[in-house]
Design a protein around this motif. Structure first.
Motif, PDB file in Angstrom:
ATOM      1  N   GLY A 248      43.442  24.442  24.793  1.00 41.68           N
ATOM      2  CA  GLY A 248      42.594  23.753  25.758  1.00 41.68           C
ATOM      3  C   GLY A 248      41.791  24.623  26.699  1.00 41.68           C
ATOM      4  N   TYR A 249      41.916  25.931  26.615  1.00 44.68           N
ATOM      5  CA  TYR A 249      41.154  26.825  27.483  1.00 44.68           C
ATOM      6  C   TYR A 249      39.872  27.249  26.760  1.00 44.68           C
ATOM      7  CZ  TYR A 249      45.621  27.092  29.875  1.00 44.68           C
ATOM      8  OH  TYR A 249      46.779  26.781  30.520  1.00 44.68           O
ATOM      9  N   THR A 250      38.923  26.338  26.698  1.00 44.44           N
ATOM     10  CA  THR A 250      37.736  26.570  25.871  1.00 44.44           C
ATOM     11  C   THR A 250      36.782  27.602  26.459  1.00 44.44           C
ATOM     12  OG1 THR A 250      36.644  24.690  26.905  1.00 44.44           O
ATOM     13  CG2 THR A 250      37.803  24.280  24.833  1.00 44.44           C
ATOM     14  N   THR A 251      36.742  27.767  27.761  1.00 43.74           N
ATOM     15  CA  THR A 251      35.810  28.723  28.354  1.00 43.74           C
ATOM     16  C   THR A 251      36.418  30.107  28.557  1.00 43.74           C
ATOM     17  OG1 THR A 251      36.397  27.970  30.562  1.00 43.74           O
ATOM     18  CG2 THR A 251      34.489  26.931  29.519  1.00 43.74           C
ATOM     19  N   LEU A 252      37.720  30.230  28.477  1.00 39.38           N
ATOM     20  CA  LEU A 252      38.374  31.514  28.724  1.00 39.38           C
ATOM     21  C   LEU A 252      37.936  32.605  27.750  1.00 39.38           C
ATOM     22  CD1 LEU A 252      40.445  33.068  30.429  1.00 39.38           C
ATOM     23  CD2 LEU A 252      42.182  32.326  28.799  1.00 39.38           C
ATOM     24  N   PRO A 253      37.893  32.369  26.444  1.00 37.95           N
ATOM     25  CA  PRO A 253      37.443  33.438  25.538  1.00 37.95           C
ATOM     26  C   PRO A 253      35.999  33.869  25.809  1.00 37.95           C
ATOM     27  CG  PRO A 253      38.596  31.760  24.296  1.00 37.95           C
ATOM     28  CD  PRO A 253      38.403  31.222  25.683  1.00 37.95           C
ATOM     29  N   LEU A 254      35.137  32.919  26.139  1.00 40.10           N
ATOM     30  CA  LEU A 254      33.746  33.256  26.437  1.00 40.10           C
ATOM     31  C   LEU A 254      33.650  34.075  27.719  1.00 40.10           C
ATOM     32  CD1 LEU A 254      30.806  32.995  25.675  1.00 40.10           C
ATOM     33  CD2 LEU A 254      30.740  30.844  26.933  1.00 40.10           C
ATOM     34  N   LEU A 255      34.415  33.709  28.727  1.00 42.84           N
ATOM     35  CA  LEU A 255      34.420  34.450  29.984  1.00 42.84           C
ATOM     36  C   LEU A 255      34.935  35.872  29.784  1.00 42.84           C
ATOM     37  CD1 LEU A 255      34.156  34.508  33.100  1.00 42.84           C
ATOM     38  CD2 LEU A 255      36.530  33.729  33.167  1.00 42.84           C
TER      39      LEU A 255
END
Length: 68
Positions: A39-46
């Motif tokens: 559910g941490y969809t923005t973490l890899p992009l960040l």
């Protein structure tokens, strides 16, 4: 890795470093996919953006220090 192998005419001296790089890519992909699955969809992009910025700044500083 194949271009540095003895079969291709290389000396095979950098195989460990290249295998370590390949393992780092695999671990990064695994951790990124696990973050997305949980559910941490923005973490890899960040994290990728922060890493890209850090590497860019470091490369710029190293290039400028060698040019002087």
């Amino acid at each position: 890795m194949a271009s540095d192998s003895r079969v291709a005419g290389g000396n095979g001296g950098r195989a460990g470093r290249r295998l370590l790089s390949t393992a780092a890519i695999f671990v990064g992909a695994l951790l990124g996919s696990l973050a997305i699955l949980h559910g941490y969809t923005t973490l890899p992009l960040l994290l990728a953006a922060l890493l890209l910025g850090a590497v860019t700044l470091l490369s710029f500083r190293l290039t400028r220090s060698e040019a002087l």
